[in-house]
Design a protein around this motif. Structure first.
Motif, PDB file in Angstrom:
ATOM      1  N   GLU A   2       0.835  -1.195   0.000  1.00 26.00           N
ATOM      2  CA  GLU A   2       0.000   0.000   0.000  1.00 26.00           C
ATOM      3  C   GLU A   2       0.868   1.243   0.000  1.00 26.00           C
ATOM      4  O   GLU A   2       1.929   1.282   0.617  1.00 26.00           O
ATOM      5  CB  GLU A   2      -0.913  -0.001   1.233  1.00 26.00           C
ATOM      6  CG  GLU A   2      -1.990  -1.053   1.219  1.00 26.00           C
ATOM      7  CD  GLU A   2      -2.884  -0.971   2.433  1.00 26.00           C
ATOM      8  OE1 GLU A   2      -4.102  -1.111   2.285  1.00 26.00           O
ATOM      9  OE2 GLU A   2      -2.362  -0.775   3.548  1.00 26.00           O
ATOM     10  N   LEU A   3       0.402   2.262  -0.683  1.00 30.79           N
ATOM     11  CA  LEU A   3       1.170   3.500  -0.760  1.00 30.79           C
ATOM     12  C   LEU A   3       1.446   4.082   0.621  1.00 30.79           C
ATOM     13  O   LEU A   3       2.534   4.590   0.887  1.00 30.79           O
ATOM     14  CB  LEU A   3       0.416   4.527  -1.616  1.00 30.79           C
ATOM     15  CG  LEU A   3       0.219   4.157  -3.089  1.00 30.79           C
ATOM     16  CD1 LEU A   3      -0.732   5.149  -3.744  1.00 30.79           C
ATOM     17  CD2 LEU A   3       1.548   4.123  -3.825  1.00 30.79           C
ATOM     18  N   LYS A   4       0.455   4.005   1.504  1.00 32.27           N
ATOM     19  CA  LYS A   4       0.602   4.608   2.828  1.00 32.27           C
ATOM     20  C   LYS A   4       1.670   3.918   3.672  1.00 32.27           C
ATOM     21  O   LYS A   4       2.131   4.487   4.666  1.00 32.27           O
ATOM     22  CB  LYS A   4      -0.732   4.605   3.566  1.00 32.27           C
ATOM     23  CG  LYS A   4      -1.256   3.228   3.938  1.00 32.27           C
ATOM     24  CD  LYS A   4      -2.592   3.329   4.661  1.00 32.27           C
ATOM     25  CE  LYS A   4      -3.110   1.957   5.062  1.00 32.27           C
ATOM     26  NZ  LYS A   4      -4.414   2.051   5.772  1.00 32.27           N
ATOM     27  N   SER A  26      -3.477  11.582  -4.930  1.00 35.56           N
ATOM     28  CA  SER A  26      -2.834  10.907  -3.803  1.00 35.56           C
ATOM     29  C   SER A  26      -1.897  11.852  -3.072  1.00 35.56           C
ATOM     30  O   SER A  26      -1.814  11.840  -1.834  1.00 35.56           O
ATOM     31  CB  SER A  26      -2.061   9.676  -4.294  1.00 35.56           C
ATOM     32  OG  SER A  26      -2.939   8.662  -4.720  1.00 35.56           O
ATOM     33  N   ASP A  78      -4.235   5.907  -0.903  1.00 35.94           N
ATOM     34  CA  ASP A  78      -4.445   4.682  -1.682  1.00 35.94           C
ATOM     35  C   ASP A  78      -5.773   4.712  -2.421  1.00 35.94           C
ATOM     36  O   ASP A  78      -5.855   4.286  -3.577  1.00 35.94           O
ATOM     37  CB  ASP A  78      -4.386   3.460  -0.760  1.00 35.94           C
ATOM     38  CG  ASP A  78      -2.959   3.064  -0.419  1.00 35.94           C
ATOM     39  OD1 ASP A  78      -2.253   2.591  -1.320  1.00 35.94           O
ATOM     40  OD2 ASP A  78      -2.552   3.250   0.740  1.00 35.94           O
ATOM     41  N   THR A  81      -5.681   6.509  -5.831  1.00 33.36           N
ATOM     42  CA  THR A  81      -5.035   5.732  -6.885  1.00 33.36           C
ATOM     43  C   THR A  81      -5.934   4.601  -7.364  1.00 33.36           C
ATOM     44  O   THR A  81      -6.019   4.319  -8.571  1.00 33.36           O
ATOM     45  CB  THR A  81      -3.685   5.183  -6.389  1.00 33.36           C
ATOM     46  OG1 THR A  81      -2.789   6.283  -6.202  1.00 33.36           O
ATOM     47  CG2 THR A  81      -3.075   4.213  -7.380  1.00 33.36           C
ATOM     48  N   GLU A  82      -6.643   3.955  -6.438  1.00 36.84           N
ATOM     49  CA  GLU A  82      -7.564   2.882  -6.821  1.00 36.84           C
ATOM     50  C   GLU A  82      -8.713   3.426  -7.666  1.00 36.84           C
ATOM     51  O   GLU A  82      -9.188   2.757  -8.592  1.00 36.84           O
ATOM     52  CB  GLU A  82      -8.100   2.177  -5.576  1.00 36.84           C
ATOM     53  CG  GLU A  82      -7.055   1.363  -4.830  1.00 36.84           C
ATOM     54  CD  GLU A  82      -6.332   0.368  -5.717  1.00 36.84           C
ATOM     55  OE1 GLU A  82      -7.020  -0.384  -6.444  1.00 36.84           O
ATOM     56  OE2 GLU A  82      -5.088   0.344  -5.698  1.00 36.84           O
TER      57      GLU A  82
END
Length: 209
Positions: A2-4, A26, A78, A81-82
């Protein structure tokens, strides 16, 4: 991953890549997360200090809000982006016949609407952060004045960046009613956000003289 959960360097590299996502939406959400992180820091620098005994409960309450909001903003990093990926997936659907074309149009409209709603949530959260700052500037530890100023900048950047993403998706909608509703909401959020930011910046600059 995950980006986070990426490191700062990993996230920056991911944004800098040739992939269109993660992108501005994001990054806007991450700016908001940083704004709430700074609010939490200022609260902690105020809590437990005898000089600020009269605002202890208020600071503790704000700290709890800031911690919760920071997590929600990181989730939105996230989510944004999804949302973009869902639009790309809809665009890749087959369109060989009338039935497929109709299904593709429906899927694309739904995905585009969601891609607009996600940054709209980001914008609202950033605005919520800006709403907390005037009180924090008045009652928080003045030694953290510059940090409060940067928090205001993060919220303003997150708000404006998110609204850009709402608008670019809104103009892609086929429904004029949904498009107009989103653009009207953007206008209201931007107007309130600009007023709050200017007030916060005025307080910071006045104290920095």
């Amino acid at each position: 991953m995950e980006l986070k959960n990426m490191s700062l360097r990993e996230f920056a590299s991911e944004v800098a890549s040739s992939s269109p996502a993660p992108g501005g939406g994001s990054v806007a959400a991450y700016a908001g997360a940083q704004g709430f992180a700074l609010v939490a820091m200022v609260c902690r620098l105020t809590i437990g200090k005898e000089k600020f005994s009269s605002v202890q409960e208020e600071m503790k309450s704000l700290l709890a809000i800031a911690e919760k909001k920071q997590e929600s903003m990181l989730a939105l990093v996230d989510d944004d982006t999804e949302g973009f990926k869902a639009v790309m997936k809809a665009l890749s659907l087959p369109k060989n016949g009338d039935e497929e074309k109709a299904l593709r149009r429906e899927a694309l409209e739904e995905a585009t609407l969601m891609a607009a709603v996600i940054p709209l949530h980001t914008a609202r959260e950033c605005l919520a952060g800006l709403r907390e700052l005037p009180g924090l500037l008045d009652k928080g530890n003045p030694n953290a004045l510059s940090d409060m100023g940067v928090a205001a900048l993060m919220f303003k950047s997150g708000l404006e960046g998110a609204l850009y993403n709402v608008q670019i998706n809104a103009i892609g909608l086929k429904s004029p009613e949904k498009k107009e509703d989103l653009l009207t909401k953007c206008k209201a959020l931007r107007s309130e956000g600009n007023g709050l930011f200017e007030a916060c910046q005025g307080k910071v600059l006045e104290q920095l003289k």
